[in-house]
Design an enzyme around this catalytic site. Sequence first.
Site, mmCIF file in Angstrom:
data_model
loop_
_atom_site.group_PDB
_atom_site.id
_atom_site.type_symbol
_atom_site.label_atom_id
_atom_site.label_comp_id
_atom_site.label_asym_id
_atom_site.label_seq_id
_atom_site.Cartn_x
_atom_site.Cartn_y
_atom_site.Cartn_z
ATOM 1 N N GLU A 499 -90.898 39.969 -9.956
ATOM 2 C CA GLU A 499 -92.170 40.562 -9.514
ATOM 3 C C GLU A 499 -92.762 41.525 -10.540
ATOM 4 O O GLU A 499 -93.779 42.168 -10.276
ATOM 5 C CB GLU A 499 -91.975 41.240 -8.152
ATOM 6 C CG GLU A 499 -91.688 40.204 -7.066
ATOM 7 C CD GLU A 499 -91.494 40.809 -5.688
ATOM 8 O OE1 GLU A 499 -91.302 42.025 -5.579
ATOM 9 O OE2 GLU A 499 -91.530 40.035 -4.709
ATOM 10 N N LYS A 613 -87.624 42.206 -13.358
ATOM 11 C CA LYS A 613 -87.091 42.977 -12.241
ATOM 12 C C LYS A 613 -85.755 42.386 -11.775
ATOM 13 O O LYS A 613 -84.834 43.088 -11.421
ATOM 14 C CB LYS A 613 -88.109 42.926 -11.100
ATOM 15 C CG LYS A 613 -87.715 43.664 -9.855
ATOM 16 C CD LYS A 613 -88.809 43.556 -8.806
ATOM 17 C CE LYS A 613 -88.504 44.374 -7.561
ATOM 18 N NZ LYS A 613 -89.513 44.184 -6.513
HETATM 19 C C1 BGC Z 1 -87.794 41.618 -4.309
HETATM 20 C C2 BGC Z 1 -88.042 40.330 -3.563
HETATM 21 C C3 BGC Z 1 -87.426 40.429 -2.185
HETATM 22 C C4 BGC Z 1 -87.947 41.655 -1.449
HETATM 23 C C5 BGC Z 1 -87.276 41.858 -0.118
HETATM 24 C C6 BGC Z 1 -88.355 42.773 -3.488
HETATM 25 O O1 BGC Z 1 -88.071 43.979 -4.133
HETATM 26 O O2 BGC Z 1 -88.418 41.588 -5.562
HETATM 27 O O3 BGC Z 1 -87.485 39.248 -4.265
HETATM 28 O O4 BGC Z 1 -87.736 39.301 -1.457
HETATM 29 O O5 BGC Z 1 -87.701 42.796 -2.231
HETATM 30 O O6 BGC Z 1 -85.912 42.049 -0.277
#
Ligand code: BGC
Length: 790
Positions: A499, A613
Amino acid sequence: MMDYSLGKGNLENWVVSETEFSADKLGKVESIMYLGNGYMGLRSATEEPYLNEVRNLFVNGTFNKFDEKEVTELPNMADVTRIDIRVDGERFSLELGETRGYVRQLNLKSAELTRTFEWVSPKGKELHFHIKRFVSLDNLHLIGIQMEVENGQHPVEISFNTGINAQMNNNGSQHFHEGDRRIFDKRFVQLVQTTTESKIDVAINTVHKFTKNGKEVKTEPVMQMDRRKVGLKYTISLQPNDNLTMEKLTNVYTSRDKEFDKPNYHLEQLREHSLQDLRKMSESGYNLLIEVHHDAWQQKVWNKYNLEINSEDSFDLLALRFALYHLTVMTPAHDERMGIGAKALSGEGYKGHSFWDTEVFILPFFTFTNPEVAKSLLKYRYYGLVGARKKAEENGYEGAMYPWEAAWPTDGEVTPVWGAVDIITGKQTKIWSGFIEQHITSDIVHAVYQYFTMTGDQKFMDECGYEMVFDTAKFWASRLEWNEEKQEYHINNVVGPDEYKEHVNNNAFTNYMAHFNLKLAISYYEILSKQTPSWFAELNKKLSLEESYQHWLYKAEKLYLPEPREEDIVIPQDDTYLQLKEIDLTNYKNQDKVGTLFNDYNLEQVNKIQVSKQADINILFFMMGHAFSQEVIRANFNYYESKTLHDSSLSLSTHAILANDLGEEQLAYSLFKKASEIDLGSSMLSSDEGIHAASIGGIWQATVFGFAGVRLIDGKLRINPRLPKHWNDMKLTIHWKGQPVSLFITQATLSVKAENQKKIEFEVFGKSYECKDHIVIPIEVARECKEGAL
Ligand code: BGC
């Protein structure tokens, strides 16, 4: 401070303990020791209140939207755990007086929370407390609290202010109308409330019983009713050495429960039924009720999963049991209309919403060990097709586009739009995932494929699975964009698993998974149309498959799948990642808390740096490793791991599995350890918002998919064990095509036992085996035959 070594004898490696109380660091223990049963989750806040406590009770599926501008979330229910105690008029609090021998423990085996300590009041009154609590796995509606107080050498008067407190909220949002309060027979306290928007009724009943030196105390309580609050105040005199026991039994029912969610439902039924149920429970009492609860845990969990490891470091076994405990309490096995939240039922973080976390990190545990529950979780997504179709339509696509964050199945997309502060502009950062993090659609389909292949559950496929695969393939076919210059289809403007890269084109994970989704639809189409033409005709009528099939064929063929680049066989994570500037990441890689990158950069700047990330392309290797050579996986693992900050808890376990696949045993073990420490580690603040459900699934995955080497590869069961050298052996039971299969793995051998004596076929380091009963395979020999097999 946490301590994992206090379980002795047959409780060794079963007990998670806190040995020092700090009113400033309450969140971790409240979260990691939370109690639950999939129906509800009760955060383990202490009975006596503290300023920074977060008292939560969530009942799965009861989503409510506080305001038009907010997204729906799991409302924090009225609280029954707070008990205000006074000793000779002095407020009981561990911040006052003196506390000795403090221990709070979660016994994972019996799923009971206990707290023991001696408290000396500021005026010198000494009392010994032993407090216990459970949320029943046998009766999903039941919460039990028992408090034993042993008096010291002074006569004292002790009072308990206790009942049901609905002055609760979710970070300020109040989800309930005030509701009705009532006290029956000066004993049974009832609160009935309704959520403001979803109009779900909730009935909570509670009852108390006091025993002094083994005899019931019939004391007259003072009845209290305040705004959003109803309770009783009991005052009892204790002589020196008196032993007082208070029991508080509570139940929770909602109109969302299957037994009430029917057209002829009436609130009166809920009130009456819940009250009668509690009257019955109160006749049994805490000790009997918890015995049945212990039994349920033994039968439904510990005997069923039969998972043990024998490690030089006993923390490993405790971490695994911790994972099984949480995987059980987080999962709504009782109701297929409900999913698992990213923070499970342990905190307000992520609002109770389900992400890809479920299908990629949690559901495989159930598919491999408890397929009935896996089916229930997949049905949640089947019902979610309503919301997914709605989202596709809203975005101008066809078929079903699953929401990035999901709540009630028909809600569609519920990701909030605005998030954390931008350190440069001071404005809120926009959360793009709800708009363009689209890989979740094929992640769900991958889980369907995995479930069907492992179980052979044709009925599920006929009723749900095919429709999910076909309708998602339709989405992808309409989503692909034709690139005239390259003469191929692209997927532009997405967020991949990483992300820290927004608005990218051709995120490799997204493209490969979309391709998988299309190819699976093609293959199921072909099988169905040939083998079950009449069933196919029905589905075709409902979903117009014939026309779609032609699109799938053509588009899957022309979809761009990023290939390893020539110079170093690194696959571009997306079209631009490898051209971005590189910076020295050492400090961020060595951070002791996640997200330190944002002390120096905002997201817009992070988007322009080669930094990730979490696992992105490496997740692809985990899910579809067989499609890539080991050299490619190794090169990419090395390249991207060095740029990954593991700022998401989903990252470490995946890297542990891959490191193990690559024969990097030391690294694999240390990554597994780090993954286990996400919630269990010494940082007292990291779990404040709730536990990390996916990372807990990841502990199991790193153990079973990693070290035990159990995987589903190309439709076949494969077992390539590589135990860490600190582990002597491990055992577990998996389910393959309806049959439990028990594995016992040592450093030297793999034993496979088909529990129902039905033939199974599997592969070990590239060699095929079959057995109808029991087989022992020497690992070294198998491994030498195919050194380096993934
Ligand atoms: C992560 C996602 C994850 C979400 C919920 C985010 O910080 O990047 O991949 O689905 O958290 O756990």
